[in-house]
Motif scaffolding. Structure first.
Motif, PDB file in Angstrom:
ATOM      1  N   ARG A  84      44.665  34.781  45.534  1.00  0.00           N
ATOM      2  CA  ARG A  84      44.539  36.162  45.045  1.00  0.00           C
ATOM      3  C   ARG A  84      45.162  37.125  46.066  1.00  0.00           C
ATOM      4  O   ARG A  84      45.865  38.073  45.689  1.00  0.00           O
ATOM      5  CB  ARG A  84      43.059  36.488  44.838  1.00  0.00           C
ATOM      6  CG  ARG A  84      42.815  37.485  43.749  1.00  0.00           C
ATOM      7  CD  ARG A  84      41.343  37.717  43.515  1.00  0.00           C
ATOM      8  NE  ARG A  84      40.867  36.832  42.472  1.00  0.00           N
ATOM      9  CZ  ARG A  84      39.617  36.444  42.306  1.00  0.00           C
ATOM     10  NH1 ARG A  84      38.692  36.861  43.141  1.00  0.00           N
ATOM     11  NH2 ARG A  84      39.275  35.659  41.332  1.00  0.00           N
ATOM     12  N   ILE A 158      49.318  42.605  32.035  1.00  0.00           N
ATOM     13  CA  ILE A 158      48.785  41.442  31.309  1.00  0.00           C
ATOM     14  C   ILE A 158      48.696  40.243  32.251  1.00  0.00           C
ATOM     15  O   ILE A 158      47.697  39.520  32.250  1.00  0.00           O
ATOM     16  CB  ILE A 158      49.655  41.125  30.079  1.00  0.00           C
ATOM     17  CG1 ILE A 158      49.471  42.217  29.016  1.00  0.00           C
ATOM     18  CG2 ILE A 158      49.321  39.755  29.498  1.00  0.00           C
ATOM     19  CD1 ILE A 158      50.470  42.147  27.881  1.00  0.00           C
ATOM     20  N   ALA A 159      49.739  40.036  33.059  1.00  0.00           N
ATOM     21  CA  ALA A 159      49.732  38.909  34.004  1.00  0.00           C
ATOM     22  C   ALA A 159      48.596  39.047  35.010  1.00  0.00           C
ATOM     23  O   ALA A 159      47.920  38.065  35.339  1.00  0.00           O
ATOM     24  CB  ALA A 159      51.070  38.815  34.727  1.00  0.00           C
ATOM     25  N   GLU A 160      48.365  40.256  35.495  1.00  0.00           N
ATOM     26  CA  GLU A 160      47.276  40.481  36.444  1.00  0.00           C
ATOM     27  C   GLU A 160      45.930  40.166  35.805  1.00  0.00           C
ATOM     28  O   GLU A 160      45.070  39.542  36.429  1.00  0.00           O
ATOM     29  CB  GLU A 160      47.299  41.917  36.962  1.00  0.00           C
ATOM     30  CG  GLU A 160      48.405  42.192  37.941  1.00  0.00           C
ATOM     31  CD  GLU A 160      48.493  43.638  38.377  1.00  0.00           C
ATOM     32  OE1 GLU A 160      47.746  44.492  37.847  1.00  0.00           O
ATOM     33  OE2 GLU A 160      49.321  43.928  39.249  1.00  0.00           O
ATOM     34  N   ALA A 161      45.749  40.580  34.569  1.00  0.00           N
ATOM     35  CA  ALA A 161      44.494  40.292  33.866  1.00  0.00           C
ATOM     36  C   ALA A 161      44.335  38.788  33.666  1.00  0.00           C
ATOM     37  O   ALA A 161      43.239  38.245  33.848  1.00  0.00           O
ATOM     38  CB  ALA A 161      44.463  41.012  32.528  1.00  0.00           C
ATOM     39  N   ASN A 162      45.423  38.104  33.319  1.00  0.00           N
ATOM     40  CA  ASN A 162      45.360  36.652  33.119  1.00  0.00           C
ATOM     41  C   ASN A 162      45.081  35.915  34.419  1.00  0.00           C
ATOM     42  O   ASN A 162      44.312  34.950  34.438  1.00  0.00           O
ATOM     43  CB  ASN A 162      46.659  36.143  32.489  1.00  0.00           C
ATOM     44  CG  ASN A 162      46.797  36.532  31.039  1.00  0.00           C
ATOM     45  OD1 ASN A 162      45.818  36.886  30.382  1.00  0.00           O
ATOM     46  ND2 ASN A 162      48.014  36.491  30.535  1.00  0.00           N
ATOM     47  N   VAL A 163      45.692  36.355  35.508  1.00  0.00           N
ATOM     48  CA  VAL A 163      45.445  35.712  36.815  1.00  0.00           C
ATOM     49  C   VAL A 163      43.987  35.891  37.206  1.00  0.00           C
ATOM     50  O   VAL A 163      43.326  34.944  37.641  1.00  0.00           O
ATOM     51  CB  VAL A 163      46.391  36.287  37.892  1.00  0.00           C
ATOM     52  CG1 VAL A 163      45.928  35.918  39.291  1.00  0.00           C
ATOM     53  CG2 VAL A 163      47.802  35.796  37.668  1.00  0.00           C
ATOM     54  N   SER A 164      43.469  37.088  37.028  1.00  0.00           N
ATOM     55  CA  SER A 164      42.074  37.350  37.366  1.00  0.00           C
ATOM     56  C   SER A 164      41.141  36.484  36.521  1.00  0.00           C
ATOM     57  O   SER A 164      40.198  35.869  37.035  1.00  0.00           O
ATOM     58  CB  SER A 164      41.767  38.824  37.153  1.00  0.00           C
ATOM     59  OG  SER A 164      40.425  39.091  37.437  1.00  0.00           O
ATOM     60  N   SER A 165      41.409  36.419  35.241  1.00  0.00           N
ATOM     61  CA  SER A 165      40.592  35.612  34.332  1.00  0.00           C
ATOM     62  C   SER A 165      40.672  34.129  34.677  1.00  0.00           C
ATOM     63  O   SER A 165      39.656  33.431  34.710  1.00  0.00           O
ATOM     64  CB  SER A 165      41.043  35.857  32.895  1.00  0.00           C
ATOM     65  OG  SER A 165      40.349  35.029  32.012  1.00  0.00           O
ATOM     66  N   ALA A 166      41.879  33.656  34.943  1.00  0.00           N
ATOM     67  CA  ALA A 166      42.067  32.235  35.255  1.00  0.00           C
ATOM     68  C   ALA A 166      41.397  31.847  36.567  1.00  0.00           C
ATOM     69  O   ALA A 166      40.780  30.783  36.666  1.00  0.00           O
ATOM     70  CB  ALA A 166      43.559  31.897  35.314  1.00  0.00           C
ATOM     71  N   THR A 167      41.482  32.697  37.573  1.00  0.00           N
ATOM     72  CA  THR A 167      40.857  32.361  38.850  1.00  0.00           C
ATOM     73  C   THR A 167      39.333  32.359  38.729  1.00  0.00           C
ATOM     74  O   THR A 167      38.666  31.501  39.302  1.00  0.00           O
ATOM     75  CB  THR A 167      41.301  33.319  39.971  1.00  0.00           C
ATOM     76  OG1 THR A 167      41.059  34.661  39.570  1.00  0.00           O
ATOM     77  CG2 THR A 167      42.757  33.137  40.306  1.00  0.00           C
TER      78      THR A 167
END
Length: 186
Positions: A84, A158-167
């Motif tokens: 992160r 969108i990518a930031e939201a997906n990275v946060s969700s995935a982590t």
């Protein structure tokens, strides 16, 4: 549209200053990434030594397995935190360079419009249509650039939201796996 040596020198100076700004931003990010890597490596060594010491002090195999299992979650959380942080550094660097390039683009646009206005004043009669066409093309290019910039920003969001969700999901999954009791062999 005659470029005077002073105008060329000013343009070259602005270009060099812009390149220096981009280089400085990239170097600052590289320094932050190097510091993150050194601190992470130091913490990893310290944690490994502490974990190894705790594992060697386990009294029986069940205590060893329980201790080993309890170490998985914090390790996964630290790994996710590291990635992160790397992502944040890269994202901030990209944002800073984008702002620098946007300001350069705006300045170039302003210079082009001023040059076109100056050319229109000294242009021969009947060249109004050509100058208008160039201005129209410049306006279309600006509109396209703005649209692409907005779309790129949406993709980044969108990518930031997906990275946060995935982590978050990865940490939870590791935690759930670590919380399951170890199976005994038959």
């Amino acid at each position: 549209m005659i470029a005077t040596p002073e105008k060329l020198a000013a343009s070259n100076k602005a270009t060099v200053e812009s390149l220096l700004s981009v280089s400085a931003a990239a170097m600052a990010s590289a320094e932050r990434l190097a510091a993150l890597n050194l601190n992470t490596a130091r913490a990893m060594i310290e944690d490994s030594m502490a974990n190894l010491k705790a594992l060697t002090e386990a009294k029986d195999p069940q205590a060893f397995v329980a201790l080993q299992t309890s170490l998985v979650q914090p390790g996964a959380e630290k790994l996710v935190a590291y990635y992160r942080s790397v992502y944040e550094i890269a994202s901030q660097n990209q944002e800073e360079i984008s702002k620098l390039l946007e300001s350069q683009f705006a300045e170039l646009n302003k210079t082009m419009n001023a040059a076109l206005d100056e050319a229109a004043k000294s242009a021969p009669a009947g060249s109004d249509a050509a100058i208008s066409a160039v201005k129209s093309a410049l306006a279309a290019a600006n509109s396209t650039y703005d649209s692409v910039s907005k779309a790129a920003r949406q993709v980044v969001d969108i990518a930031e939201a997906n990275v946060s969700s995935a982590t978050s999901a990865a940490v939870k999954a590791v935690g759930a796996t670590a919380a399951k009791p170890a199976r005994k062999s038959a």
